[in-house]
Design a protein around this motif. Structure first.
Motif, PDB file in Angstrom:
ATOM      1  N   PHE A 413      43.715  47.315  40.089  1.00 45.12           N
ATOM      2  CA  PHE A 413      42.435  46.698  39.792  1.00 45.12           C
ATOM      3  C   PHE A 413      42.454  46.063  38.398  1.00 45.12           C
ATOM      4  O   PHE A 413      43.326  46.330  37.576  1.00 45.12           O
ATOM      5  CB  PHE A 413      41.311  47.736  39.897  1.00 45.12           C
ATOM      6  CG  PHE A 413      41.213  48.379  41.257  1.00 45.12           C
ATOM      7  CD1 PHE A 413      41.090  47.597  42.399  1.00 45.12           C
ATOM      8  CD2 PHE A 413      41.257  49.760  41.403  1.00 45.12           C
ATOM      9  CE1 PHE A 413      41.004  48.173  43.654  1.00 45.12           C
ATOM     10  CE2 PHE A 413      41.175  50.349  42.644  1.00 45.12           C
ATOM     11  CZ  PHE A 413      41.055  49.557  43.777  1.00 45.12           C
ATOM     12  N   LEU A 432      33.321  41.706  36.906  1.00 42.18           N
ATOM     13  CA  LEU A 432      34.157  41.269  38.030  1.00 42.18           C
ATOM     14  C   LEU A 432      33.758  41.929  39.346  1.00 42.18           C
ATOM     15  O   LEU A 432      34.365  41.660  40.381  1.00 42.18           O
ATOM     16  CB  LEU A 432      35.631  41.595  37.741  1.00 42.18           C
ATOM     17  CG  LEU A 432      36.344  40.698  36.717  1.00 42.18           C
ATOM     18  CD1 LEU A 432      37.705  41.311  36.355  1.00 42.18           C
ATOM     19  CD2 LEU A 432      36.537  39.301  37.268  1.00 42.18           C
ATOM     20  N   GLY A 433      32.743  42.800  39.320  1.00 40.85           N
ATOM     21  CA  GLY A 433      32.358  43.498  40.542  1.00 40.85           C
ATOM     22  C   GLY A 433      33.095  44.820  40.688  1.00 40.85           C
ATOM     23  O   GLY A 433      33.874  45.240  39.810  1.00 40.85           O
ATOM     24  N   PRO A 436      37.755  45.210  41.412  1.00 41.28           N
ATOM     25  CA  PRO A 436      38.252  43.827  41.521  1.00 41.28           C
ATOM     26  C   PRO A 436      39.774  43.785  41.506  1.00 41.28           C
ATOM     27  O   PRO A 436      40.419  44.548  40.768  1.00 41.28           O
ATOM     28  CB  PRO A 436      37.685  43.161  40.271  1.00 41.28           C
ATOM     29  CG  PRO A 436      37.583  44.280  39.281  1.00 41.28           C
ATOM     30  CD  PRO A 436      37.209  45.503  40.077  1.00 41.28           C
ATOM     31  N   ALA A 455      43.198  35.675  40.080  1.00 35.17           N
ATOM     32  CA  ALA A 455      43.329  37.032  40.612  1.00 35.17           C
ATOM     33  C   ALA A 455      44.389  37.109  41.704  1.00 35.17           C
ATOM     34  O   ALA A 455      44.821  36.096  42.268  1.00 35.17           O
ATOM     35  CB  ALA A 455      41.982  37.518  41.153  1.00 35.17           C
ATOM     36  N   HIS A 461      38.119  32.831  39.029  1.00 36.79           N
ATOM     37  CA  HIS A 461      36.820  33.177  38.445  1.00 36.79           C
ATOM     38  C   HIS A 461      36.602  32.309  37.209  1.00 36.79           C
ATOM     39  O   HIS A 461      37.519  32.088  36.422  1.00 36.79           O
ATOM     40  CB  HIS A 461      36.780  34.653  38.030  1.00 36.79           C
ATOM     41  CG  HIS A 461      37.087  35.599  39.139  1.00 36.79           C
ATOM     42  ND1 HIS A 461      36.127  36.170  39.932  1.00 36.79           N
ATOM     43  CD2 HIS A 461      38.282  36.080  39.590  1.00 36.79           C
ATOM     44  CE1 HIS A 461      36.699  36.980  40.821  1.00 36.79           C
ATOM     45  NE2 HIS A 461      38.015  36.939  40.622  1.00 36.79           N
TER      46      HIS A 461
END
Length: 602
Positions: A413, A432-433, A436, A455, A461
């Motif tokens: 992550f 990033l939630g 991620p 990513a 992003h």
């Protein structure tokens, strides 16, 4: 020859200035500059040496400095002719005896006592005739003593002064001595001349190799045309099947659809890449200071310095320009694998180093020391990328958690942290939630207001760095992204996927591909776990350099008529690339432990 001598003199003066500034001897520097302003000679000057002895050191009773100066001349001239040793020793002895006489004439008995206390043992070791002189300070009228009377006479002093003048004049003319600093300039010129000869020979070798490769390519084309004439129907069917396959998938998303379209053109791309001509070099230089494979290398903000890292955890700072000062050259031992390097965008003073154990080191190249050693969260130990803002004193770190698995999955992550470069404190974490995928590459735009992050799930992003919020994003690849770069005109962004697809995306029309290439033949997936593919864009945004699993790296012409070029060959795969920030010069680091700097015609 006179101009050449002046250049060497000026170079030596610059070395002295650099040393005095480095040591902080500012008063000495001011005195040095003052002396230079009144300097009319270009070498040893007899009158100034005599003034230093008889008008400065002796009248001011600076015995230590006087002895150091006389010892210097003893070392200078005693190697010229062994017969001179006796003459030098006698002059040395007479000057020191005049020091004693002068001090007694001035009523400075204390200066004589200090002289014998500090240097008496050394004088006796060299010449036992000094033993009687130890009694001089205690005599009531030494100028009347038969043994010492002659030394107090004006005739003896004039004879001594003339003897020293004649000796120095003769020696400095008959045995001209080149100071060591001037020799450095001569050695530098010799080194530059040899480098130039090597470059010329390398150019001739490169031209011969190019001619050989062009001949081989013509032979291959001739054989290919013969094969094509035998089975034309088979070739047609193959192209048709790819076209049909692409038409059937027009409704797919932009990433998947474009991938298949690029595959349809991969046959011609492959053919073109094999025919890429080798770059025409202006000069090239290879750095061989590493002892293990290179995994990262970067030009500094000015392009004068280079930082390169190898898998053994060593970072070296060096310069490819032989005329540039080497005072910043250094070797940094980090104790862990180097994952990322980043220079401060505003100067060449600071280098950021990200490691696999969660460390971020800030190295000051002038002080030659680590000025800050940061540690990220234990949950995110791998610093995959670092990027400094071109405007603000901040940088962003892309850290990954890591986990069991292979390829992109093993990176785990992501965590994006913004750091203040004045306080060296974390400012914020970019959103990033939940869980991620790892961020492998970062890129600031020209004014530092936007940050792009690539990513492992193929997403790009985009963050607004004034609010530290994500403003947009889109699926760019159906695989992980290895590298991302803003275009020079700030209207597009480049991305490199693990499958070898390179896309240039429009920032005005999100999701629109402006240009693409497929470099999959250079992306050996078996090596992807050992090093990450990178790309670099030149200052004009016309040439895109990409790492390669082969011994040469492709240089694609972005939206140009010419397809591209190939770099000079290493003895191993190309693991890192970068462009000079202003000039048509690029570097390639290799698994063969070398880093090569290549200058090409613009």
């Amino acid at each position: 020859m006179k101009n050449e001598g002046m250049e060497k003199m000026k170079f030596a003066e610059e070395l002295v200035r650099e040393f005095l500034v480095f040591r902080g001897f500012t008063n000495t520097l001011q005195a040095f500059e003052k002396e230079l302003a009144t300097d009319i000679g270009k070498g040893f000057q007899v009158d100034k040496i005599l003034d230093l002895i008889f008008s400065v050191y002796i009248p001011k009773f600076e015995a230590g400095k006087l002895i150091e100066l006389l010892s210097f001349f003893r070392n200078c001239f005693s190697y010229s002719d062994s017969n001179l040793i006796d003459v030098i020793s006698k002059l040395h002895q007479s000057i020191l005896r005049y020091y004693v006489v002068y001090a007694l004439k001035c009523g400075r008995k204390d200066a004589v006592l200090d002289f014998f206390r500090d240097f008496g043992n050394e004088l006796m070791r060299r010449d036992e005739s000094w033993s009687s002189w130890f009694a001089v300070p205690y005599l009531q009228n030494p100028h009347l003593d038969p043994q010492f009377r002659v030394y107090f006479s004006d005739e003896w002093f004039r004879t001594l002064h003339l003897s020293v003048r004649n000796f120095l004049s003769e020696m400095l003319n008959a045995y001209p001595r080149t100071p060591a600093l001037l020799k450095i300039g001569s050695e530098r010129d010799t080194g530059n001349r040899l480098k130039q000869e090597i470059k010329q020979l390398s150019l001739k070798l490169s031209q011969a190799q190019t001619l050989l490769e062009e001949t081989e390519a013509q032979i291959c084309l001739f054989r290919s045309s013969e094969s094509a004439s035998i089975a034309p129907s088979m070739t047609y069917e193959t192209h048709a099947s790819f076209s049909d396959h692409a038409d059937d998938n027009k409704s797919n998303d932009i990433g998947q659809g474009f991938k298949e379209n690029s595959v349809a053109g991969s046959s011609s791309d492959l053919h073109n890449e094999e025919d890429f001509p080798e770059v025409k070099t202006v000069f090239e230089d290879t750095f061989l200071g590493h002892t293990s494979p290179i995994n990262c290398s970067r030009f500094s903000a000015s392009g004068d310095n280079i930082a390169s890292a190898s898998v053994d955890g060593t970072v070296r700072i060096w310069t490819y320009d032989p005329s540039a000062p080497t005072s910043r050259n250094a070797t940094i031992y980090c104790g862990a694998e180097i994952m990322s390097l980043e220079w401060d965008c505003k100067s060449d003073r600071l280098l950021l180093i990200g490691t696999s154990d969660g460390g971020i080191k800030a190295w000051n190249v002038d002080a030659k020391r680590v000025v800050c050693d940061l540690n990220t969260s234990e949950a995110y130990p791998s610093i995959l990328d670092l990027k400094c803002s071109p405007v603000e004193p901040i940088f962003v770190s892309a850290a990954a958690s890591g986990r069991q698995g292979t390829g992109s999955d093993s990176l785990g992550f992501a965590s994006l942290t913004v750091w203040n470069m004045r306080t060296w404190k974390a400012m914020t974490v970019l959103p990033l939630g939940k869980d991620p995928p790892a961020i492998t590459s970062l890129s600031f735009n020209h004014n530092g207001k936007l940050l792009a992050a690539a990513a492992t799930d193929g997403l790009i992003h985009m963050f607004d760095m004034s609010s530290y919020q994500q403003v947009t994003g889109w699926p760019a690849h159906d695989c992980g992204i290895r590298s991302i770069l803003f275009g020079p005109d700030e209207t597009s962004i480049f991305s490199l996927g693990t499958d070898g697809n390179i896309f240039e995306w429009s920032l005005h029309n999100q999701g629109k591909v402006l240009w693409s290439r497929n470099c999959s033949r250079f992306c050996n997936l078996e090596n992807s776990s050992q090093w990450r593919h990178q790309m670099a864009l030149d200052a004009e945004g016309r040439r895109l350099l990409v790492t390669s699993s082969s011994e040469r790296a492709p240089i694609y012409q972005v939206r140009g008529r010419i397809s591209g070029m190939r770099s000079l060959a290493h003895k191993g795969s190309i693991t890192t690339v970068d462009w000079h920030p202003n000039l048509p010069i690029f570097l390639t680091g290799s698994s063969d432990h070398s880093v090569r700097v290549t200058s090409i015609s613009s």
